[in-house]
Design a protein around this motif. Structure first.
Motif, PDB file in Angstrom:
ATOM      1  N   SER A  77       0.890  -1.097   0.153  1.00  0.00           N
ATOM      2  CA  SER A  77      -0.270  -0.014   0.023  1.00  0.00           C
ATOM      3  C   SER A  77       0.844   1.156   0.053  1.00  0.00           C
ATOM      4  CB  SER A  77      -1.021   0.183   1.113  1.00  0.00           C
ATOM      5  OG  SER A  77      -1.699   1.278   1.365  1.00  0.00           O
ATOM      6  N   GLY A  78       2.025   1.312   0.953  1.00  0.00           N
ATOM      7  CA  GLY A  78       2.752   2.317   0.980  1.00  0.00           C
ATOM      8  C   GLY A  78       3.650   2.584  -0.536  1.00  0.00           C
ATOM      9  N   ALA A  79       3.854   1.413  -1.166  1.00  0.00           N
ATOM     10  CA  ALA A  79       4.619   1.610  -2.155  1.00  0.00           C
ATOM     11  C   ALA A  79       3.836   2.293  -3.292  1.00  0.00           C
ATOM     12  CB  ALA A  79       5.313   0.275  -2.876  1.00  0.00           C
ATOM     13  N   ILE A  80       2.524   1.666  -3.278  1.00  0.00           N
ATOM     14  CA  ILE A  80       1.563   2.245  -4.211  1.00  0.00           C
ATOM     15  C   ILE A  80       1.198   3.627  -4.294  1.00  0.00           C
ATOM     16  CG2 ILE A  80      -0.722   2.040  -5.182  1.00  0.00           C
ATOM     17  CD1 ILE A  80      -0.636  -0.980  -4.588  1.00  0.00           C
ATOM     18  N   LEU A  81       1.423   4.309  -2.872  1.00  0.00           N
ATOM     19  CA  LEU A  81       1.117   5.563  -2.518  1.00  0.00           C
ATOM     20  C   LEU A  81       2.520   6.251  -2.912  1.00  0.00           C
ATOM     21  CD1 LEU A  81       0.077   8.016  -0.870  1.00  0.00           C
ATOM     22  CD2 LEU A  81       1.043   7.016   1.202  1.00  0.00           C
ATOM     23  N   SER A  82       3.674   5.724  -2.918  1.00  0.00           N
ATOM     24  CA  SER A  82       4.751   6.573  -3.219  1.00  0.00           C
ATOM     25  C   SER A  82       4.719   6.563  -4.726  1.00  0.00           C
ATOM     26  CB  SER A  82       6.082   5.785  -2.914  1.00  0.00           C
ATOM     27  OG  SER A  82       5.949   5.662  -1.256  1.00  0.00           O
ATOM     28  N   VAL A  83       4.289   5.731  -5.431  1.00  0.00           N
ATOM     29  CA  VAL A  83       4.080   5.834  -6.878  1.00  0.00           C
ATOM     30  C   VAL A  83       3.260   6.876  -7.305  1.00  0.00           C
ATOM     31  CG1 VAL A  83       3.531   4.591  -9.252  1.00  0.00           C
ATOM     32  CG2 VAL A  83       4.636   3.362  -7.509  1.00  0.00           C
ATOM     33  N   PHE A  84       2.003   7.106  -6.591  1.00  0.00           N
ATOM     34  CA  PHE A  84       1.187   8.269  -6.853  1.00  0.00           C
ATOM     35  C   PHE A  84       1.953   9.254  -6.740  1.00  0.00           C
ATOM     36  CE2 PHE A  84      -2.398   4.907  -6.878  1.00  0.00           C
ATOM     37  CZ  PHE A  84      -2.678   4.950  -8.287  1.00  0.00           C
ATOM     38  N   VAL A  85       2.320   9.468  -5.417  1.00  0.00           N
ATOM     39  CA  VAL A  85       2.899  10.860  -5.090  1.00  0.00           C
ATOM     40  C   VAL A  85       4.019  11.155  -5.970  1.00  0.00           C
ATOM     41  CG1 VAL A  85       4.596  12.107  -3.290  1.00  0.00           C
ATOM     42  CG2 VAL A  85       2.567  10.558  -2.326  1.00  0.00           C
ATOM     43  N   ALA A  86       4.956  10.201  -6.507  1.00  0.00           N
ATOM     44  CA  ALA A  86       5.907  10.562  -7.396  1.00  0.00           C
ATOM     45  C   ALA A  86       5.389  10.931  -8.831  1.00  0.00           C
ATOM     46  CB  ALA A  86       6.792   9.251  -7.883  1.00  0.00           C
ATOM     47  N   ILE A  87       4.193  10.452  -9.019  1.00  0.00           N
ATOM     48  CA  ILE A  87       3.570  10.679 -10.505  1.00  0.00           C
ATOM     49  C   ILE A  87       2.983  12.344 -10.288  1.00  0.00           C
ATOM     50  CG2 ILE A  87       1.391  10.453 -11.809  1.00  0.00           C
ATOM     51  CD1 ILE A  87       1.842   7.268 -11.253  1.00  0.00           C
ATOM     52  N   LEU A  88       2.338  12.512  -9.016  1.00  0.00           N
ATOM     53  CA  LEU A  88       1.974  13.814  -9.036  1.00  0.00           C
ATOM     54  C   LEU A  88       3.198  15.060  -8.862  1.00  0.00           C
ATOM     55  CD1 LEU A  88      -1.222  13.158  -6.704  1.00  0.00           C
ATOM     56  CD2 LEU A  88      -1.245  14.159  -9.125  1.00  0.00           C
ATOM     57  N   SER A  89       4.159  14.583  -8.480  1.00  0.00           N
ATOM     58  CA  SER A  89       5.299  15.350  -7.924  1.00  0.00           C
ATOM     59  C   SER A  89       5.633  16.589  -9.053  1.00  0.00           C
ATOM     60  CB  SER A  89       6.449  14.653  -7.537  1.00  0.00           C
ATOM     61  OG  SER A  89       7.140  14.003  -8.236  1.00  0.00           O
ATOM     62  N   PRO A  90       5.791  15.985 -10.270  1.00  0.00           N
ATOM     63  CA  PRO A  90       6.223  17.115 -11.303  1.00  0.00           C
ATOM     64  C   PRO A  90       5.054  18.163 -11.413  1.00  0.00           C
ATOM     65  CG  PRO A  90       6.635  14.984 -12.164  1.00  0.00           C
ATOM     66  CD  PRO A  90       6.051  14.604 -10.961  1.00  0.00           C
ATOM     67  N   LEU A  91       3.797  17.538 -11.368  1.00  0.00           N
ATOM     68  CA  LEU A  91       2.791  18.883 -11.420  1.00  0.00           C
ATOM     69  C   LEU A  91       2.916  19.658 -10.226  1.00  0.00           C
ATOM     70  CD1 LEU A  91       0.092  20.306 -12.407  1.00  0.00           C
ATOM     71  CD2 LEU A  91      -1.081  18.320 -11.301  1.00  0.00           C
ATOM     72  N   THR A  92       3.195  19.053  -9.065  1.00  0.00           N
ATOM     73  CA  THR A  92       3.210  19.838  -7.825  1.00  0.00           C
ATOM     74  C   THR A  92       4.549  20.866  -7.905  1.00  0.00           C
ATOM     75  OG1 THR A  92       2.419  18.075  -6.399  1.00  0.00           O
ATOM     76  CG2 THR A  92       3.550  19.659  -5.285  1.00  0.00           C
ATOM     77  N   GLN A  93       5.597  20.355  -8.619  1.00  0.00           N
ATOM     78  CA  GLN A  93       6.850  21.265  -8.743  1.00  0.00           C
ATOM     79  C   GLN A  93       6.518  22.413  -9.620  1.00  0.00           C
ATOM     80  OE1 GLN A  93       9.865  21.596  -7.448  1.00  0.00           O
ATOM     81  NE2 GLN A  93       8.760  20.182  -5.653  1.00  0.00           N
ATOM     82  N   TYR A  94       5.908  22.185 -10.513  1.00  0.00           N
ATOM     83  CA  TYR A  94       5.318  23.205 -11.432  1.00  0.00           C
ATOM     84  C   TYR A  94       4.444  24.122 -10.858  1.00  0.00           C
ATOM     85  CZ  TYR A  94       3.177  25.692 -15.539  1.00  0.00           C
ATOM     86  OH  TYR A  94       2.646  26.613 -16.253  1.00  0.00           O
ATOM     87  N   ILE A  95       3.546  23.990 -10.159  1.00  0.00           N
ATOM     88  CA  ILE A  95       2.571  24.774  -9.352  1.00  0.00           C
ATOM     89  C   ILE A  95       3.732  25.769  -8.504  1.00  0.00           C
ATOM     90  CG2 ILE A  95       0.737  25.157  -7.731  1.00  0.00           C
ATOM     91  CD1 ILE A  95      -0.439  22.711  -9.102  1.00  0.00           C
ATOM     92  N   ILE A  96       4.336  24.878  -7.669  1.00  0.00           N
ATOM     93  CA  ILE A  96       5.212  25.618  -6.862  1.00  0.00           C
ATOM     94  C   ILE A  96       5.970  26.702  -7.594  1.00  0.00           C
ATOM     95  CG2 ILE A  96       7.230  25.442  -5.332  1.00  0.00           C
ATOM     96  CD1 ILE A  96       6.258  22.586  -4.668  1.00  0.00           C
ATOM     97  N   ASN A  97       6.921  26.416  -8.754  1.00  0.00           N
ATOM     98  CA  ASN A  97       7.854  27.303  -9.254  1.00  0.00           C
ATOM     99  C   ASN A  97       7.290  28.160 -10.068  1.00  0.00           C
ATOM    100  OD1 ASN A  97      10.223  26.386  -8.013  1.00  0.00           O
ATOM    101  ND2 ASN A  97       9.400  24.333  -8.863  1.00  0.00           N
ATOM    102  N   LYS A  98       5.767  27.922 -10.722  1.00  0.00           N
ATOM    103  CA  LYS A  98       5.087  28.861 -11.512  1.00  0.00           C
ATOM    104  C   LYS A  98       4.415  29.759 -10.779  1.00  0.00           C
ATOM    105  CE  LYS A  98       3.359  30.135 -15.489  1.00  0.00           C
ATOM    106  NZ  LYS A  98       4.311  30.755 -16.734  1.00  0.00           N
ATOM    107  N   PHE A  99       3.584  29.407  -9.389  1.00  0.00           N
ATOM    108  CA  PHE A  99       2.633  30.354  -8.679  1.00  0.00           C
ATOM    109  C   PHE A  99       3.217  30.618  -7.257  1.00  0.00           C
ATOM    110  CE2 PHE A  99       0.034  27.856 -11.936  1.00  0.00           C
ATOM    111  CZ  PHE A  99      -0.149  28.796 -12.834  1.00  0.00           C
TER     112      PHE A  99
END
Length: 159
Positions: A77-99
């Motif tokens: 379960s935690g590994a799957i969570l980690s994969v989803f967090v990793a998938i979302l992280s580029p979008l998160t970084q974009y929002i952080i650095n753009k806005f």
């Protein structure tokens, strides 16, 4: 997909917590006038990240495994969570650095050059959106797996 609903929910919560943390860092000046302190102070987020993983695995244990979860189930379960967090992280970084903190890269490049830590070329190669998107995804996956390996041991049901 229903069996992944909890992991997806907590990956979204993790991403929102990351955005909130960046707002705090920015408001405290860690991305500009206090940037010299950023590298060490940003690690405080580890407490938030671990706490989110604890709640995610407890949620999975209570609501999916009906209170009985073994190590393998918790780790998976935690590994799957980690994969989803990793998938979302580029979008998160974009929002952080753009806005949230659009001047961060210029500030950290200038600081690292003036402090003699890197030359300008090396600083520009390291401190940019593409580099941070990759670092965030890889870091989320690796740190998530390490965190999960430890937490699954402590959160497994006693036999």
């Amino acid at each position: 997909m229903k069996n992944l609903k909890i992991e997806i929910k907590w990956a979204i919560i993790f991403s929102l917590a990351t955005l909130a943390w960046m707002l705090v860092e920015k408001s405290l000046g860690w991305h500009d006038e206090k940037i010299a302190d950023h590298a060490s102070l940003t690690n405080i987020f580890a407490v938030v990240a671990i706490t989110i993983y604890v709640f995610a695995l407890l949620d999975k244990k209570r609501n999916y495994f009906k209170g009985v979860m073994n190590y393998k189930q918790g780790f998976t379960s935690g590994a799957i969570l980690s994969v989803f967090v990793a998938i979302l992280s580029p979008l998160t970084q974009y929002i952080i650095n753009k806005f949230i903190t659009p001047d961060y890269f210029n500030n950290v490049i200038d600081y690292s050059v003036s402090a003699g830590e890197l030359n300008r070329e090396a600083a520009e190669a390291y401190f940019n959106i593409q580099s941070y998107m990759i670092q965030a995804a890889v870091g989320a996956l690796l740190m998530g797996l390490v965190t999960t390996a430890i937490l699954a041991f402590f959160l497994k049901s006693k036999s």
